[in-house]
Motif scaffolding. Sequence first.
Motif, PDB file in Angstrom:
ATOM      1  N   VAL A 237       9.696   5.114  15.282  1.00 31.62           N
ATOM      2  CA  VAL A 237       8.989   5.669  14.142  1.00 31.62           C
ATOM      3  C   VAL A 237       7.513   5.377  14.323  1.00 31.62           C
ATOM      4  CG1 VAL A 237       9.299   3.578  12.781  1.00 31.62           C
ATOM      5  CG2 VAL A 237       8.900   5.733  11.617  1.00 31.62           C
ATOM      6  N   GLY A 238       6.656   6.362  14.078  1.00 31.23           N
ATOM      7  CA  GLY A 238       5.231   6.141  14.223  1.00 31.23           C
ATOM      8  C   GLY A 238       4.703   5.235  13.125  1.00 31.23           C
ATOM      9  N   ALA A 239       3.485   4.746  13.329  1.00 35.04           N
ATOM     10  CA  ALA A 239       2.882   3.852  12.342  1.00 35.04           C
ATOM     11  C   ALA A 239       2.452   4.598  11.085  1.00 35.04           C
ATOM     12  CB  ALA A 239       1.685   3.136  12.964  1.00 35.04           C
ATOM     13  N   GLU A 240       2.277   5.913  11.173  1.00 39.63           N
ATOM     14  CA  GLU A 240       1.759   6.663  10.019  1.00 39.63           C
ATOM     15  C   GLU A 240       2.684   6.581   8.798  1.00 39.63           C
ATOM     16  OE1 GLU A 240       0.267  11.161   8.817  1.00 39.63           O
ATOM     17  OE2 GLU A 240       0.305  10.545  10.916  1.00 39.63           O
ATOM     18  N   PRO A 241       3.997   6.847   8.915  1.00 40.21           N
ATOM     19  CA  PRO A 241       4.842   6.736   7.713  1.00 40.21           C
ATOM     20  C   PRO A 241       4.933   5.310   7.190  1.00 40.21           C
ATOM     21  CG  PRO A 241       6.166   7.176   9.670  1.00 40.21           C
ATOM     22  CD  PRO A 241       4.754   7.381  10.066  1.00 40.21           C
ATOM     23  N   LEU A 242       4.841   4.316   8.062  1.00 38.75           N
ATOM     24  CA  LEU A 242       4.848   2.931   7.610  1.00 38.75           C
ATOM     25  C   LEU A 242       3.600   2.633   6.779  1.00 38.75           C
ATOM     26  CD1 LEU A 242       5.974   1.226  10.954  1.00 38.75           C
ATOM     27  CD2 LEU A 242       7.410   1.747   8.992  1.00 38.75           C
TER      28      LEU A 242
ATOM     29  N   THR B 270       0.669   2.014   1.419  1.00 35.41           N
ATOM     30  CA  THR B 270      -0.355   2.497   0.487  1.00 35.41           C
ATOM     31  C   THR B 270       0.280   3.012  -0.804  1.00 35.41           C
ATOM     32  OG1 THR B 270      -1.673   3.135   2.420  1.00 35.41           O
ATOM     33  CG2 THR B 270      -2.362   4.008   0.283  1.00 35.41           C
ATOM     34  N   GLU B 271       1.408   3.735  -0.657  1.00 35.35           N
ATOM     35  CA  GLU B 271       2.097   4.248  -1.846  1.00 35.35           C
ATOM     36  C   GLU B 271       2.572   3.115  -2.759  1.00 35.35           C
ATOM     37  OE1 GLU B 271       5.153   6.545  -0.052  1.00 35.35           O
ATOM     38  OE2 GLU B 271       3.953   8.389   0.063  1.00 35.35           O
ATOM     39  N   HIS B 272       2.982   2.025  -2.163  1.00 38.31           N
ATOM     40  CA  HIS B 272       3.427   0.877  -2.966  1.00 38.31           C
ATOM     41  C   HIS B 272       2.304   0.396  -3.876  1.00 38.31           C
ATOM     42  CE1 HIS B 272       4.830  -3.048  -4.164  1.00 38.31           C
ATOM     43  NE2 HIS B 272       3.884  -3.647  -3.466  1.00 38.31           N
ATOM     44  N   LEU B 273       1.103   0.292  -3.353  1.00 39.11           N
ATOM     45  CA  LEU B 273      -0.030  -0.162  -4.153  1.00 39.11           C
ATOM     46  C   LEU B 273      -0.400   0.855  -5.221  1.00 39.11           C
ATOM     47  CD1 LEU B 273      -2.105  -1.679  -1.221  1.00 39.11           C
ATOM     48  CD2 LEU B 273      -1.082  -2.965  -3.116  1.00 39.11           C
ATOM     49  N   LEU B 274      -0.344   2.126  -4.876  1.00 34.58           N
ATOM     50  CA  LEU B 274      -0.633   3.165  -5.866  1.00 34.58           C
ATOM     51  C   LEU B 274       0.426   3.190  -6.970  1.00 34.58           C
ATOM     52  CD1 LEU B 274      -1.749   6.073  -3.497  1.00 34.58           C
ATOM     53  CD2 LEU B 274      -3.225   4.589  -4.880  1.00 34.58           C
ATOM     54  N   ASP B 275       1.680   2.980  -6.589  1.00 33.63           N
ATOM     55  CA  ASP B 275       2.759   2.961  -7.571  1.00 33.63           C
ATOM     56  C   ASP B 275       2.617   1.801  -8.546  1.00 33.63           C
ATOM     57  OD1 ASP B 275       3.917   5.215  -6.494  1.00 33.63           O
ATOM     58  OD2 ASP B 275       5.293   4.095  -5.199  1.00 33.63           O
ATOM     59  N   LEU B 276       1.979   0.730  -8.122  1.00 37.39           N
ATOM     60  CA  LEU B 276       1.738  -0.401  -9.023  1.00 37.39           C
ATOM     61  C   LEU B 276       0.671  -0.079 -10.068  1.00 37.39           C
ATOM     62  CD1 LEU B 276       1.820  -3.408  -6.530  1.00 37.39           C
ATOM     63  CD2 LEU B 276       3.457  -2.939  -8.367  1.00 37.39           C
ATOM     64  N   GLY B 277      -0.075   0.999  -9.846  1.00 38.73           N
ATOM     65  CA  GLY B 277      -1.091   1.402 -10.813  1.00 38.73           C
ATOM     66  C   GLY B 277      -2.522   1.274 -10.341  1.00 38.73           C
ATOM     67  N   HIS B 278      -2.743   0.896  -9.082  1.00 40.46           N
ATOM     68  CA  HIS B 278      -4.117   0.790  -8.571  1.00 40.46           C
ATOM     69  C   HIS B 278      -4.720   2.186  -8.441  1.00 40.46           C
ATOM     70  CE1 HIS B 278      -3.951  -3.529  -7.703  1.00 40.46           C
ATOM     71  NE2 HIS B 278      -2.661  -3.301  -7.455  1.00 40.46           N
ATOM     72  N   THR B 279      -5.962   2.315  -8.855  1.00 43.21           N
ATOM     73  CA  THR B 279      -6.629   3.618  -8.846  1.00 43.21           C
ATOM     74  C   THR B 279      -6.785   4.140  -7.436  1.00 43.21           C
ATOM     75  OG1 THR B 279      -7.826   3.012 -10.851  1.00 43.21           O
ATOM     76  CG2 THR B 279      -8.681   4.870  -9.576  1.00 43.21           C
ATOM     77  N   THR B 280      -7.149   3.270  -6.512  1.00 38.51           N
ATOM     78  CA  THR B 280      -7.252   3.618  -5.096  1.00 38.51           C
ATOM     79  C   THR B 280      -6.949   2.376  -4.282  1.00 38.51           C
ATOM     80  OG1 THR B 280      -8.592   4.742  -3.417  1.00 38.51           O
ATOM     81  CG2 THR B 280      -9.715   3.125  -4.811  1.00 38.51           C
ATOM     82  N   VAL B 281      -6.921   2.539  -2.968  1.00 40.17           N
ATOM     83  CA  VAL B 281      -6.598   1.440  -2.058  1.00 40.17           C
ATOM     84  C   VAL B 281      -7.625   1.422  -0.943  1.00 40.17           C
ATOM     85  CG1 VAL B 281      -4.871   0.487  -0.460  1.00 40.17           C
ATOM     86  CG2 VAL B 281      -4.129   1.670  -2.556  1.00 40.17           C
ATOM     87  N   HIS B 282      -8.236   0.263  -0.718  1.00 43.83           N
ATOM     88  CA  HIS B 282      -9.144   0.108   0.412  1.00 43.83           C
ATOM     89  C   HIS B 282      -8.343  -0.180   1.681  1.00 43.83           C
ATOM     90  CE1 HIS B 282     -12.000  -0.202  -2.872  1.00 43.83           C
ATOM     91  NE2 HIS B 282     -12.996  -0.183  -2.010  1.00 43.83           N
ATOM     92  N   HIS B 283      -8.940   0.148   2.824  1.00 48.25           N
ATOM     93  CA  HIS B 283      -8.236  -0.049   4.089  1.00 48.25           C
ATOM     94  C   HIS B 283      -9.055  -0.902   5.044  1.00 48.25           C
ATOM     95  CE1 HIS B 283      -5.571   0.428   7.394  1.00 48.25           C
ATOM     96  NE2 HIS B 283      -6.278   1.323   8.055  1.00 48.25           N
TER      97      HIS B 283
ATOM     98  N   GLU C 141      -4.446   7.089   9.368  1.00 51.21           N
ATOM     99  CA  GLU C 141      -4.027   8.414   8.904  1.00 51.21           C
ATOM    100  C   GLU C 141      -2.956   8.312   7.834  1.00 51.21           C
ATOM    101  OE1 GLU C 141      -5.509  11.290   9.509  1.00 51.21           O
ATOM    102  OE2 GLU C 141      -6.956  10.017  10.547  1.00 51.21           O
ATOM    103  N   GLY C 142      -2.054   7.339   7.955  1.00 51.28           N
ATOM    104  CA  GLY C 142      -1.036   7.163   6.924  1.00 51.28           C
ATOM    105  C   GLY C 142      -1.639   6.771   5.597  1.00 51.28           C
ATOM    106  N   TRP C 143      -2.594   5.852   5.629  1.00 50.87           N
ATOM    107  CA  TRP C 143      -3.327   5.444   4.417  1.00 50.87           C
ATOM    108  C   TRP C 143      -4.048   6.645   3.811  1.00 50.87           C
ATOM    109  CZ3 TRP C 143      -8.865   5.409   4.621  1.00 50.87           C
ATOM    110  CH2 TRP C 143      -9.489   4.911   3.466  1.00 50.87           C
ATOM    111  N   ARG C 144      -4.720   7.395   4.668  1.00 49.89           N
ATOM    112  CA  ARG C 144      -5.497   8.551   4.204  1.00 49.89           C
ATOM    113  C   ARG C 144      -4.581   9.610   3.588  1.00 49.89           C
ATOM    114  NH1 ARG C 144      -9.408   9.683   8.666  1.00 49.89           N
ATOM    115  NH2 ARG C 144     -10.774   8.299   7.481  1.00 49.89           N
ATOM    116  N   ALA C 145      -3.418   9.852   4.216  1.00 52.04           N
ATOM    117  CA  ALA C 145      -2.492  10.862   3.707  1.00 52.04           C
ATOM    118  C   ALA C 145      -1.929  10.465   2.345  1.00 52.04           C
ATOM    119  CB  ALA C 145      -1.359  11.073   4.706  1.00 52.04           C
ATOM    120  N   ALA C 146      -1.649   9.169   2.170  1.00 55.56           N
ATOM    121  CA  ALA C 146      -1.107   8.712   0.886  1.00 55.56           C
ATOM    122  C   ALA C 146      -2.122   8.910  -0.231  1.00 55.56           C
ATOM    123  CB  ALA C 146      -0.708   7.235   0.984  1.00 55.56           C
ATOM    124  N   LEU C 147      -3.380   8.622   0.030  1.00 58.34           N
ATOM    125  CA  LEU C 147      -4.419   8.824  -0.985  1.00 58.34           C
ATOM    126  C   LEU C 147      -4.596  10.306  -1.301  1.00 58.34           C
ATOM    127  CD1 LEU C 147      -7.216   6.288   0.088  1.00 58.34           C
ATOM    128  CD2 LEU C 147      -5.436   5.991  -1.650  1.00 58.34           C
ATOM    129  N   ALA C 148      -4.601  11.129  -0.230  1.00 58.67           N
ATOM    130  CA  ALA C 148      -4.805  12.570  -0.440  1.00 58.67           C
ATOM    131  C   ALA C 148      -3.654  13.175  -1.246  1.00 58.67           C
ATOM    132  CB  ALA C 148      -4.922  13.276   0.910  1.00 58.67           C
TER     133      ALA C 148
END
Length: 380
Positions: free
Chosen positions: A174-179, A184-197, A212-219
């Motif tokens: 499995v590539g690193a992107e879905p991981l 990132t989705e976990h942090l967003l699901d907790l209610g954080h407005t955005t996530v720094h990388h 790219e995985g972080w970026r895709a989750a935010l987008a």
Amino acid sequence: MTRSPGRSGSSGAPRSVDVARLAGVSQKTVSRVFNDEAYVSAEVRRRVLDAAGELGYRLNHAARALASGRSRSIGVVTLGTALYGPVSLLMGIERAARDAGYAVRVVNTLEGDPGGVGGAVDSLLKQGVDGIVISEPIDDEEDGRVVSVDVDVPVLVLGAPAAVASSRTVASGVGAEPLARAATEHLLDLGHTTVHHLAGPQRWFAARDRLEGWRAALAARDREEPPVVEGDWSAASGYAAGRALAADGDVTAVFAANDDMAIGLIRALTEAGRRVPDDVSVVGFDDVPVAAYVTPPLTTVRQPFDAVAEEGIRMLLHAVEKPDVDLPLANDPPVELVLRASTARPPSRTAPGRRRRTAPRSPGGTHVPPLPDGGSATKP
């Protein structure tokens, strides 16, 4: 334990004919069992293996290689580094190949050595390996162009574009992107407005995938993409980044591209008076052994190194031993997010004058099922 005598009462090393005699089968049946061929019943296979164990018989791989025209060895090209990810993957490859009866020959490359992969592949081909594993995590470029090497044996590529040309190239893992997206989705699901990388060095393929995985989750959530801070995989670089991020009061969540940087980041945040996870939540990547025992225990994404290695070697050996048979479908390992105590809801969710309490978790963490909104912490 007393071993039975070999052929004709000889005290020499037992041979397949001795195993056949003790098991009450033909020598051809013994060969089929040790070559893992079909058309051998479970009961007969057990008798042969029991007889081999009693006699202390071991398959002569040298003779088998001579008869088959193969060396029963696999070559591995990997970066010479002590970093947890590449080392863990290499160990998994060696175990999987050994279990299949193959020796492993490793050639290390050096970061910043143009043509390093090409030279390593040439060295392995001269040693007569049956297949090659490319576990090279960084670009191998000359004059800005990827070096391509022609290879006449099957090639397994792990986690990076292949800088080789082979008639049979297989990929695993499995590539690193879905991981990274799950983290990132976990942090967003907790209610954080955005996530720094806190990113890894961008010459590394894995670092780019995590970015790219972080970026895709935010987008996907239409969230603001903060400026990326780049480290070098070390805890020291995480600490340096943490000192800068701690000064920004808008930072409430950070996804670090590996656990070492996450640990350095937490140290810097704590020294600056930013509590983790009360003020800033942090997620790492890899699940290194120490991640469960830092303060606070680190929420992280677990890399399935052994599963990737086993699946990759299975497919590579299929290509080696059955060149005229189509490759089997690859089995993708699951995405595992290990929840510990370094993540929580953002400060804005805490009532004034009350300190948020974080539920205690065991050092091993908690594996979380798919989330209701379609994001997931564990993906099949």
